[in-house]
Design a protein around this motif. Sequence first.
Motif, short mmCIF file in Angstrom:
data_model
loop_
_atom_site.label_atom_id
_atom_site.label_comp_id
_atom_site.label_asym_id
_atom_site.label_seq_id
_atom_site.Cartn_x
_atom_site.Cartn_y
_atom_site.Cartn_z
N LEU A 131 -0.74 6.50 -14.72
CA LEU A 131 0.33 7.49 -14.71
C LEU A 131 0.63 7.91 -16.14
CD1 LEU A 131 2.84 5.70 -12.30
CD2 LEU A 131 1.63 7.81 -11.77
N GLN A 132 0.95 9.18 -16.31
CA GLN A 132 1.44 9.67 -17.61
C GLN A 132 2.81 10.28 -17.36
OE1 GLN A 132 -0.80 12.81 -19.63
NE2 GLN A 132 -0.43 11.79 -21.57
N GLY A 133 3.83 9.48 -17.62
CA GLY A 133 5.17 9.89 -17.24
C GLY A 133 5.27 9.94 -15.73
N ASP A 134 5.69 11.09 -15.19
CA ASP A 134 5.78 11.26 -13.74
C ASP A 134 4.49 11.81 -13.14
OD1 ASP A 134 8.42 10.39 -13.78
OD2 ASP A 134 9.20 12.42 -14.10
N LYS A 135 3.50 12.08 -13.97
CA LYS A 135 2.26 12.69 -13.49
C LYS A 135 1.23 11.63 -13.15
CE LYS A 135 -1.37 15.95 -14.85
NZ LYS A 135 -1.89 16.82 -15.94
N LEU A 136 0.68 11.74 -11.95
CA LEU A 136 -0.38 10.83 -11.52
C LEU A 136 -1.72 11.31 -12.06
CD1 LEU A 136 -1.40 8.45 -9.75
CD2 LEU A 136 -1.59 10.09 -7.87
N LEU A 137 -2.37 10.49 -12.87
CA LEU A 137 -3.68 10.85 -13.42
C LEU A 137 -4.80 10.38 -12.49
CD1 LEU A 137 -3.14 9.93 -17.19
CD2 LEU A 137 -2.89 12.16 -16.09
N TYR B 225 0.83 -1.21 0.00
CA TYR B 225 0.00 0.00 0.00
C TYR B 225 0.86 1.26 0.00
CZ TYR B 225 -3.31 3.53 1.65
OH TYR B 225 -4.07 4.67 1.79
N ASN B 226 0.57 2.16 -0.95
CA ASN B 226 1.23 3.45 -1.05
C ASN B 226 0.14 4.52 -1.14
OD1 ASN B 226 2.52 5.80 -1.78
ND2 ASN B 226 3.78 4.90 -3.38
N PRO B 227 -0.11 5.26 -0.07
CA PRO B 227 -1.22 6.23 -0.08
C PRO B 227 -1.11 7.30 -1.15
CG PRO B 227 0.17 6.49 1.87
CD PRO B 227 0.62 5.24 1.20
N GLN B 228 0.09 7.54 -1.67
CA GLN B 228 0.23 8.53 -2.73
C GLN B 228 -0.24 7.99 -4.08
OE1 GLN B 228 4.36 9.70 -2.60
NE2 GLN B 228 3.99 11.20 -0.99
N MET B 229 -0.20 6.67 -4.24
CA MET B 229 -0.57 6.05 -5.51
C MET B 229 -1.90 5.29 -5.43
SD MET B 229 2.02 6.86 -7.44
CE MET B 229 2.00 5.73 -8.83
#
Length: 214
Positions: free
Chosen positions: A200-206, A174-178
Motif C-alpha cells: 500500500l502507498q497511503g490509501d492506494k493499493l499497489l 481473508y479480505n478479497p479487496q486486499m
Amino acid sequence: MTNDTQKLQHLMQRVNISSFKALSRDAAVSERQILRLRQGKLEQMRVDVLLKLSQVFKISLSELLETFSALPISPSSDFSLTSEKEIAELKTEYQRSLRQLEQQREILKQEFQQSSLQLLESLLLQWPTAAQKATENPQLAAIKIVPLVQKPLERLLQDWGIEAIAPVGAEIPYNPQMHQLIEGTAQPGETVKVRYTGYLQGDKLLYRAKVSPV
C-alpha cells in the motif's frame, strides 16, 4: 443551454469528446477557460488557450474564432487574435514550451534516479561481491546475504511511503479487496496464509497480497 455551449458541444462530438471535463484534460486548459467560451467571453481568453482548443478540435484558429465570435472575421479584420504573425509567434512559443517541459521531465527523471541510487547504494556496492561469494561457496548461509537486500529495500519503501500489507507467512482474515487467492477458495473473514506480500502507498493499493487457505 446557450448557443455557444451548443457550438462547443458540436465541435466536441466531431472529435468524440464526451464532457467538458474531458475537453479540459485533452486540451490541457482549465475548465474555467472552457466556461468563458461557453459564456461568449471569447475576448477574455488568451491566444494560447484558443490555439490548444483549435488543435484538439482539429480546426484552424481562425475557424475557431469565426465559430464563437459575435463579429464576422475576415482577413482584413483588426481583431488582433487573427494576426498571422501573432499565430506564428504563438506556435513558436508553444513549441519552445514543449521543449522546456521535456527538459524539465528529464531533469526530474535524473533527480529521481539519483535519489533512488542513494537509497540503494549499499545494495549496489555490496550485492555483486556477496553474489560472487555465494557462487564460489554454495555452503554460505543465505541468512548472511539477506540483510544486503532487505535493509536497502526497506529504506527505499519507507522513503516512498510504501507499506507491506502483511508479512510473508502471516495468517490473517481473508479480505478479497486486499488479498488474491493463488489456490483454493476462501470466504471473507476466513483465515488465510500470506505467500507473497502486497503493498500500500497511503490509501492506494499497489499490489494485493497473494494468499492461500489455511
